[in-house]
Design a protein around this motif. Structure first.
Motif, PDB file in Angstrom:
ATOM      1  N   ASP A 480      -8.259  10.233  -4.783  1.00 49.54           N
ATOM      2  CA  ASP A 480      -7.198  11.221  -4.997  1.00 49.54           C
ATOM      3  C   ASP A 480      -6.442  10.943  -6.293  1.00 49.54           C
ATOM      4  OD1 ASP A 480      -7.798  12.578  -2.706  1.00 49.54           O
ATOM      5  OD2 ASP A 480      -6.073  11.880  -1.554  1.00 49.54           O
ATOM      6  N   MET A 481      -6.168   9.676  -6.557  1.00 50.34           N
ATOM      7  CA  MET A 481      -5.424   9.318  -7.759  1.00 50.34           C
ATOM      8  C   MET A 481      -6.233   9.614  -9.011  1.00 50.34           C
ATOM      9  SD  MET A 481      -3.647   5.752  -6.487  1.00 50.34           S
ATOM     10  CE  MET A 481      -2.628   5.605  -7.963  1.00 50.34           C
ATOM     11  N   VAL A 482      -7.524   9.274  -9.012  1.00 52.11           N
ATOM     12  CA  VAL A 482      -8.384   9.555 -10.163  1.00 52.11           C
ATOM     13  C   VAL A 482      -8.492  11.059 -10.385  1.00 52.11           C
ATOM     14  CG1 VAL A 482     -10.747   9.373 -11.043  1.00 52.11           C
ATOM     15  CG2 VAL A 482      -9.666   7.393  -9.968  1.00 52.11           C
ATOM     16  N   ALA A 483      -8.581  11.815  -9.275  1.00 53.38           N
ATOM     17  CA  ALA A 483      -8.706  13.274  -9.394  1.00 53.38           C
ATOM     18  C   ALA A 483      -7.483  13.909 -10.038  1.00 53.38           C
ATOM     19  CB  ALA A 483      -8.955  13.892  -8.020  1.00 53.38           C
ATOM     20  N   THR A 484      -6.326  13.235  -9.947  1.00 54.40           N
ATOM     21  CA  THR A 484      -5.104  13.770 -10.569  1.00 54.40           C
ATOM     22  C   THR A 484      -4.892  13.240 -11.978  1.00 54.40           C
ATOM     23  OG1 THR A 484      -3.761  12.011  -9.581  1.00 54.40           O
ATOM     24  CG2 THR A 484      -3.973  14.051  -8.333  1.00 54.40           C
ATOM     25  N   GLY A 485      -5.881  12.491 -12.489  1.00 55.81           N
ATOM     26  CA  GLY A 485      -5.808  12.061 -13.878  1.00 55.81           C
ATOM     27  C   GLY A 485      -5.302  10.663 -14.108  1.00 55.81           C
ATOM     28  N   VAL A 486      -5.145   9.864 -13.046  1.00 56.89           N
ATOM     29  CA  VAL A 486      -4.710   8.476 -13.206  1.00 56.89           C
ATOM     30  C   VAL A 486      -5.895   7.646 -13.678  1.00 56.89           C
ATOM     31  CG1 VAL A 486      -3.763   6.457 -12.048  1.00 56.89           C
ATOM     32  CG2 VAL A 486      -2.967   8.747 -11.411  1.00 56.89           C
ATOM     33  N   HIS A 487      -5.746   6.892 -14.767  1.00 65.20           N
ATOM     34  CA  HIS A 487      -6.860   6.117 -15.328  1.00 65.20           C
ATOM     35  C   HIS A 487      -6.630   4.611 -15.305  1.00 65.20           C
ATOM     36  CE1 HIS A 487      -8.850   9.745 -16.608  1.00 65.20           C
ATOM     37  NE2 HIS A 487      -7.759  10.157 -17.222  1.00 65.20           N
ATOM     38  N   ASP A 488      -5.472   4.199 -14.819  1.00 64.75           N
ATOM     39  CA  ASP A 488      -5.190   2.768 -14.745  1.00 64.75           C
ATOM     40  C   ASP A 488      -4.502   2.504 -13.404  1.00 64.75           C
ATOM     41  OD1 ASP A 488      -4.962   0.110 -15.383  1.00 64.75           O
ATOM     42  OD2 ASP A 488      -3.096   0.368 -16.517  1.00 64.75           O
ATOM     43  N   ILE A 489      -5.213   1.835 -12.500  1.00 60.31           N
ATOM     44  CA  ILE A 489      -4.695   1.604 -11.152  1.00 60.31           C
ATOM     45  C   ILE A 489      -4.646   0.105 -10.904  1.00 60.31           C
ATOM     46  CG2 ILE A 489      -4.991   2.103  -8.700  1.00 60.31           C
ATOM     47  CD1 ILE A 489      -6.723   4.502  -9.512  1.00 60.31           C
ATOM     48  N   ARG A 490      -3.464  -0.424 -10.798  1.00 58.59           N
ATOM     49  CA  ARG A 490      -3.291  -1.853 -10.569  1.00 58.59           C
ATOM     50  C   ARG A 490      -2.718  -2.075  -9.171  1.00 58.59           C
ATOM     51  NH1 ARG A 490      -0.764  -3.942 -16.376  1.00 58.59           N
ATOM     52  NH2 ARG A 490      -2.404  -3.032 -17.706  1.00 58.59           N
ATOM     53  N   LEU A 491      -3.567  -2.527  -8.275  1.00 63.31           N
ATOM     54  CA  LEU A 491      -3.143  -2.821  -6.919  1.00 63.31           C
ATOM     55  C   LEU A 491      -2.448  -4.174  -6.894  1.00 63.31           C
ATOM     56  CD1 LEU A 491      -6.388  -1.753  -4.994  1.00 63.31           C
ATOM     57  CD2 LEU A 491      -4.444  -0.331  -5.673  1.00 63.31           C
ATOM     58  N   SER A 492      -1.440  -4.268  -6.050  1.00 62.72           N
ATOM     59  CA  SER A 492      -0.669  -5.514  -5.976  1.00 62.72           C
ATOM     60  C   SER A 492      -0.546  -5.931  -4.517  1.00 62.72           C
ATOM     61  CB  SER A 492       0.721  -5.311  -6.584  1.00 62.72           C
ATOM     62  OG  SER A 492       1.511  -6.465  -6.426  1.00 62.72           O
TER      63      SER A 492
END
Length: 543
Positions: A480-492
């Motif tokens: 879902d996040m990639v589909a909205t254009g997010v290209h950097d996802i840092r899980l913590s």
């Protein structure tokens, strides 16, 4: 077979005639049966539709003009779809010499205006007390028959002025007060055959052991009494010869419902919310799967593999599934416009799910569509049906170290799922080669170019989760996040008091409906989800 809305003789009687109102199965209104004899007028259920009641009243008045006689309304049970118009129609209730007859428990519910027992609350209908002049099957009025299978059958005989005898049998299960009624060679069976249907099973008065016993009772009636035709509360009449097979199937379905919950207002509301989420998510997931298959077929066709391309387009009957979902969407629009009841929308969702299940076989697609996506599609169907049936969700939790689970997940979605070695090894086997080719052509590197990483703060204790469910839903959130254009996802990943918390950055990425959907899904994995201004926070109990 009975013909709809036409007078016709009742075999095995002294001249009785029947005028049936036969409807397609619909939870908001039952069939009704009007019977006239020289000595009385009988009505078996009125239904809940005002137009149907107008026609019944008109025919009753017409018959009374031919000769005054008593009117006896017999209710197969007290659910509002069978008797709402008898309750609400003042003209009908003011008929001279009218008597309402219902089994004792149903009579009490009707006279009390019990919205729960009459399931009027599920319909959103108001009910008022309905006087019952003839409570049926009281200890003083009934006889007890041994059926030979250890089941007791209570029967009451009601002599009619015409010389015929009306036989009433207590057949609880669908409700406590359910009865069957025999006149001549016709047996009126109420909602017996619908008692195990999703959205029907579990409503007020539903009783699995009683239903199983009543199936045996009806078998005995069919074997020992002169029944030619069975007249259900919904749908067309059924030849008695066809009933044993239907009863066998009903018994099999009922035997599997020992853990079912009560279908009350709370479960209806939960099912309604789930149905709306289901529509949105099903449309999305099945569109993705169909898109993958169409793209694969196009590429195979381009490579001269026309037969193989056709095989993949036929694997998922996406046109049929699209049609089912579009029908559901139209139905939901009618609900939003106030043209449908909540219970109708839920039952429509059940119908759509059952049809999709018949057309969707995920196992055929597992080498060209990610296993995570197929599992999510399958769970859409099974989780919703569990909600409808009121099963206690069996959440299988085990203690796992969350950091390696998430790292494996990141590696999995970021890596190519096939190897050149496997392609080379399949070269001598045409079928294996085509499968390997299809696997490569269908691959969609959704996370290509996306910076996906995990930060872990300190040493963390094991947590209790359903690992597969948790991983699949995390993949869904990331998609879902990639589909909205997010290209950097840092899980913590870090300790949050007594629990372990996973922070997923991305404020405003998920709509309120999607958040509601994920809260439900993550909850089944043993995880709670909270949306905050800057991220999502998943909290997991330590093990």
């Amino acid at each position: 077979m009975l013909e709809d809305q036409r007078w016709q003789p009742v075999p095995g009687t002294a001249g009785a005639e029947i005028y049936p109102f036969l409807r397609k199965p619909d939870v908001t209104c039952s069939n009704a049966y009007l019977v006239r004899t020289p000595g009385e007028i009988l009505i078996i259920d009125t239904g809940a539709d005002p137009g149907q009641m107008d026609r019944i009243f008109s025919l009753v008045e017409e018959s009374l003009r031919e000769g005054p006689r008593p009117v006896l309304l017999l209710l197969t049970h007290c659910h509002a779809d069978h008797c709402y118009q008898a309750i609400r129609d003042r003209r009908f209730r003011s008929l001279p010499d009218l008597t309402v007859a219902a089994e004792e428990a149903g009579a009490r519910a009707l006279e009390a205006g019990d919205a729960a027992r009459t399931v009027a609350e599920l319909m959103g209908w108001e009910v008022e007390p309905l006087p019952v002049g003839l409570p049926l099957l009281s200890p003083r009025d009934r006889e007890t028959l041994e059926t030979g299978s250890g089941t007791v059958l209570c029967r009451q005989q009601i002599p009619l002025r015409s010389g015929d005898t009306l036989l009433v049998y207590h057949t609880p299960g669908h409700s406590h007060d359910s009865i069957c009624i025999r006149l001549g060679e016709y047996l009126f069976i109420g909602d017996l055959l619908f008692a195990t249907s999703p959205g029907i099973a579990g409503i007020a008065g539903w009783d699995q052991p009683a239903l199983l016993a009543s199936i045996d009772r009806v078998r005995w009636i069919l074997e020992h009494e002169p029944v030619r035709l069975c007249c259900p509360g919904h749908g067309r009449s059924i030849p008695a010869a066809a009933m044993p097979a239907l009863l066998d199937r009903l018994a099999g379905d009922a035997a599997g419902l020992s853990g079912i919950g009560t279908f009350d207002r709370e479960r209806l509301d939960d099912s309604l919310e789930h149905a709306v989420d289901l529509l949105q998510e099903s449309s999305r997931v099945f569109a993705v799967i169909a898109g993958r298959l169409y793209a694969l077929a196009y590429r195979l066709e381009d490579l001269g593999e026309a037969e193989e391309a056709r095989r993949y387009t036929e694997m998922l009957e996406s046109d049929q599934i699209d049609e089912f979902l579009a029908g559901f969407s139209r139905f939901a629009d009618e609900f939003d416009a106030g043209e449908r009841l909540e219970i109708q929308l839920v039952l429509k969702a059940i119908q759509v799910i059952q049809r999709i299940e018949a057309h969707f076989v995920g196992a055929r697609l597992n080498h060209v569509v990610e296993a995570s996506l197929l599992r999510r599609a399958d769970r859409l169907l099974t989780d919703f049906m569990s909600t409808i049936m009121g099963y206690q969700e069996t959440v299988t939790l085990s203690a796992v170290d969350l950091a390696p689970v998430l790292q494996d997940l990141i590696t999995g979605v970021s890596s190519c799922p096939f190897s050149d070695e496997a392609f080379i090894e399949a070269a001598d086997d045409p079928a294996a080669y085509r499968d390997e080719l299809a696997c490569r052509l269908a691959y969609l590197p959704l996370f290509e170019g996306v910076g996906l990483s995990l930060e872990t703060e300190g040493s963390l204790p094991p947590v209790l989760i359903d690992r597969e469910r948790f991983s699949d839903e995390i993949v869904g959130v990331l998609e879902d996040m990639v589909a909205t254009g997010v290209h950097d996802i840092r899980l913590s990943l870090r300790r949050e008091g007594d629990v372990v918390g996973l922070r997923v950055p991305g404020p405003g990425v998920l709509s309120e409906r999607r958040l509601r959907f994920y809260r439900r899904k993550f909850g089944l994995a043993g995880v709670s989800l909270a949306a905050r201004e800057s991220d999502l926070l998943l909290l997991v109990e330590t093990g």
